[in-house]
Design an enzyme around this catalytic site. Structure first.
Site, PDB file in Angstrom:
ATOM      1  N   ASP A 297     -18.152  20.571  24.249  1.00  0.00           N
ATOM      2  CA  ASP A 297     -18.586  19.986  22.946  1.00  0.00           C
ATOM      3  C   ASP A 297     -18.096  18.583  23.242  1.00  0.00           C
ATOM      4  O   ASP A 297     -17.294  18.068  23.803  1.00  0.00           O
ATOM      5  CB  ASP A 297     -17.580  20.635  21.925  1.00  0.00           C
ATOM      6  CG  ASP A 297     -18.020  20.174  20.452  1.00  0.00           C
ATOM      7  OD1 ASP A 297     -19.252  19.582  20.200  1.00  0.00           O
ATOM      8  OD2 ASP A 297     -17.170  20.343  19.646  1.00  0.00           O
ATOM      9  N   HIS A 298     -18.894  17.585  22.724  1.00  0.00           N
ATOM     10  CA  HIS A 298     -18.581  15.964  23.046  1.00  0.00           C
ATOM     11  C   HIS A 298     -18.674  15.513  24.110  1.00  0.00           C
ATOM     12  O   HIS A 298     -17.613  14.978  24.581  1.00  0.00           O
ATOM     13  CB  HIS A 298     -17.690  15.745  21.907  1.00  0.00           C
ATOM     14  CG  HIS A 298     -18.053  15.818  20.491  1.00  0.00           C
ATOM     15  ND1 HIS A 298     -19.082  14.957  19.722  1.00  0.00           N
ATOM     16  CD2 HIS A 298     -17.475  16.584  19.474  1.00  0.00           C
ATOM     17  CE1 HIS A 298     -19.074  15.440  18.508  1.00  0.00           C
ATOM     18  NE2 HIS A 298     -18.158  16.587  18.209  1.00  0.00           N
TER      19      HIS A 298
ATOM     20  N   HIS B  72     -16.697  14.541  10.532  1.00  0.00           N
ATOM     21  CA  HIS B  72     -15.853  15.437  11.241  1.00  0.00           C
ATOM     22  C   HIS B  72     -14.465  15.513  10.417  1.00  0.00           C
ATOM     23  O   HIS B  72     -14.159  14.408   9.900  1.00  0.00           O
ATOM     24  CB  HIS B  72     -15.654  14.877  12.545  1.00  0.00           C
ATOM     25  CG  HIS B  72     -16.470  14.918  13.684  1.00  0.00           C
ATOM     26  ND1 HIS B  72     -17.506  14.115  14.058  1.00  0.00           N
ATOM     27  CD2 HIS B  72     -16.868  16.343  14.224  1.00  0.00           C
ATOM     28  CE1 HIS B  72     -18.126  14.742  15.078  1.00  0.00           C
ATOM     29  NE2 HIS B  72     -18.099  15.935  15.177  1.00  0.00           N
TER      30      HIS B  72
ATOM     31  N   HIS C   9     -22.443  18.914  13.374  1.00  0.00           N
ATOM     32  CA  HIS C   9     -20.985  18.918  13.467  1.00  0.00           C
ATOM     33  C   HIS C   9     -20.373  18.748  12.146  1.00  0.00           C
ATOM     34  O   HIS C   9     -20.925  17.940  11.219  1.00  0.00           O
ATOM     35  CB  HIS C   9     -21.047  17.649  14.369  1.00  0.00           C
ATOM     36  CG  HIS C   9     -21.418  17.804  15.762  1.00  0.00           C
ATOM     37  ND1 HIS C   9     -20.387  18.074  16.667  1.00  0.00           N
ATOM     38  CD2 HIS C   9     -22.594  18.330  16.332  1.00  0.00           C
ATOM     39  CE1 HIS C   9     -20.790  18.337  18.010  1.00  0.00           C
ATOM     40  NE2 HIS C   9     -22.337  18.597  17.678  1.00  0.00           N
TER      41      HIS C   9
HETATM   42  P1  13P Z   1     -14.847  19.818  11.720  1.00  0.00           P
HETATM   43  O1  13P Z   1     -13.477  19.531  12.253  1.00  0.00           O
HETATM   44  O2  13P Z   1     -15.287  18.950  10.598  1.00  0.00           O
HETATM   45  O3  13P Z   1     -14.864  21.419  11.490  1.00  0.00           O
HETATM   46  O4  13P Z   1     -16.001  19.722  12.728  1.00  0.00           O
HETATM   47  C1  13P Z   1     -15.923  20.133  14.081  1.00  0.00           C
HETATM   48  C2  13P Z   1     -16.839  19.534  14.844  1.00  0.00           C
HETATM   49  O5  13P Z   1     -18.068  19.204  14.413  1.00  0.00           O
HETATM   50  C3  13P Z   1     -16.764  19.773  16.331  1.00  0.00           C
HETATM   51  O6  13P Z   1     -17.764  19.093  17.215  1.00  0.00           O
END
Ligand code: 13P
Length: 402
Positions: free
Chosen positions: A82-83, A181, A209
């Site tokens: 992720d990211h 987020h 996300h």
């Molecule tokens: P949240 O922390 O808002 O649930 O989002 C998580 C996210 O998008 C991780 O990539």
């Protein structure tokens, strides 16, 4: 066994109008909690490891546990970076076992995002790994989330999304339509019309996300408009934190294990809630039957050497482990020598690829070509090579789909 191709998993979700949950994990408690919930719900699930969390755990150490847990799970699993920041992060994630990667250059100018994403897609597709890109910007609004994702929201536009997907070849697109987020104060206002138009223009699985804080109704609308993956983290971290605070309240002098006791269940409960909202509960069997398994390929060479002494062979092996081990899609390079002196072949290479696609991309990779032509083939004329896949109970009938 139930590691499945992430592209198939999200295609299934997109076609059947539900969203797979992608849960960021930061510890073994999170890992076990996420999988326990997925198994309870019979849901396909994505184990997500965010590069923005790498300060909190050792990615290289955690990945073998993530893979082992995924393999013994009773539901289909994909493992996702992720990211990811750049090409290097993506290569490292794939070589450590991720079956999907995100490249997040969403904070860069459009042209730079295009260029970085294209680079990652070319590399990842040559490894059989699908890529999630992000266009528009999803910020964090409070606390840790604001530090990890600073800045203002930028909405994804339909036109840019079309160009971005055409020019990069990403498999999934993370869009910015109003989520953030972390937990937003007040209910987030989501731009469903924009989402609907993006979905109609692209036809690929979309990703949201910032799953934390979205209402049941918002989940429904997102999924109805092409969202096939919802990322979720802050609510899990909050549930874990509450559980620890409760334990401290009851037992202020408690040690580590007594304080973290309950974290796994707290995470599992929140994951279960999210899975049920996303509609992936009860889908595990369909996904297992319809998605290709995610299986490594073993590239095995047995050989004899002419014209090198023992030290020379060892030097060649050391160089090979380093050079070949850095090629995208190579999970491991093992070198060996026969135990018995009268073995027909004296030495071995066992090179583990993450996917069948790597058979070709490895063969043609400049680092392999240089090593093979200059160091290996001139001394190892007598050799056998085979690329094989492990035969494991229960997966043979899916083999054709790999
Ligand atoms: P949240 O922390 O808002 O649930 O989002 C998580 C996210 O998008 C991780 O990539």
């Amino acid at each position: 066994m139930p590691l499945v191709q992430m592209k198939d998993m999200l295609r299934h979700a997109h076609a059947h109008r539900y969203a797979a949950g992608a849960f960021d994990l930061v510890s073994l408690d999170f890992l076990e909690g996420i999988l326990a919930a997925a198994e309870r719900c019979r849901a396909p699930v994505i184990l997500s490891l965010a590069e923005s969390h790498f300060a909190n755990f050792d990615f290289e150490l955690l990945m073998p546990a993530v893979e082992a847990a995924a393999r013994r799970a009773a539901v289909p699993v994909a493992i996702h970076l992720d990211h990811g920041a750049n090409l290097k992060s993506a290569v490292s994630a794939i070589n450590r076992g991720c079956s999907g990667v995100m490249v997040d250059a969403s904070d860069r100018p459009f042209d730079e995002n295009l260029r970085l994403t294209r680079e990652v897609v070319a590399m990842a597709h040559a490894c059989g790994v699908p890529v999630e890109g992000e266009l528009g910007y999803v910020p964090g609004v409070e606390g840790e989330d604001a530090e990890r994702h600073p800045g203002e929201i930028a909405y994804t536009t339909v036109e840019q999304a079309r160009t971005y997907v055409e020019e990069t070849g990403v498999d999934f697109l993370a869009v910015s339509i109003g989520t953030v987020h972390g937990l937003m104060r007040g209910e987030p206002k989501l731009d469903y019309l924009r989402l609907q138009q993006i979905n109609e223009a692209l036809g690929i699985p979309l990703v949201i996300h910032g799953g934390t804080g979205l209402s049941d109704d918002q989940f429904r609308h997102l999924i109805a408009n092409g969202v096939a993956k919802i990322n979720y983290y802050t609510a899990l971290a909050d549930a874990a934190g509450s559980s620890i605070r409760e334990n401290v309240g009851e037992n202020p002098n408690g040690g580590y294990t007594s304080l973290v006791q309950g974290v796994r269940n707290a995470v599992a409960e929140e994951v279960e809630r999210c899975i049920r909202l996303g509609g992936s509960a009860g889908r595990a069997d369909e996904v297992l039957a319809e998605c290709a398994p995610w299986l490594p390929i073993e590239h095995l060479i047995v050989y004899n050497v002419l014209g090198l002494d023992t030290a020379g062979v060892q030097a060649m092996m050391t160089e090979g482990r380093r050079a070949l081990g850095a090629i995208p899609g190579v999970r491991q390079v093992i070198t060996g020598e026969a135990v018995k002196a009268d073995a027909e072949y004296r030495y071995t290479w066992l090179v583990r690829f993450c996917h069948t696609a790597v058979i070709d991309s490895y063969r043609d990779h400049p680092a392999h070509v240089a090593f093979a032509d200059q160091r290996f083939r001139p001394v190892a004329g007598n050799r056998l090579t085979i690329d094989y896949q492990e035969i494991e109970a229960g997966i043979q009938n899916q083999r054709g789909k790999a």
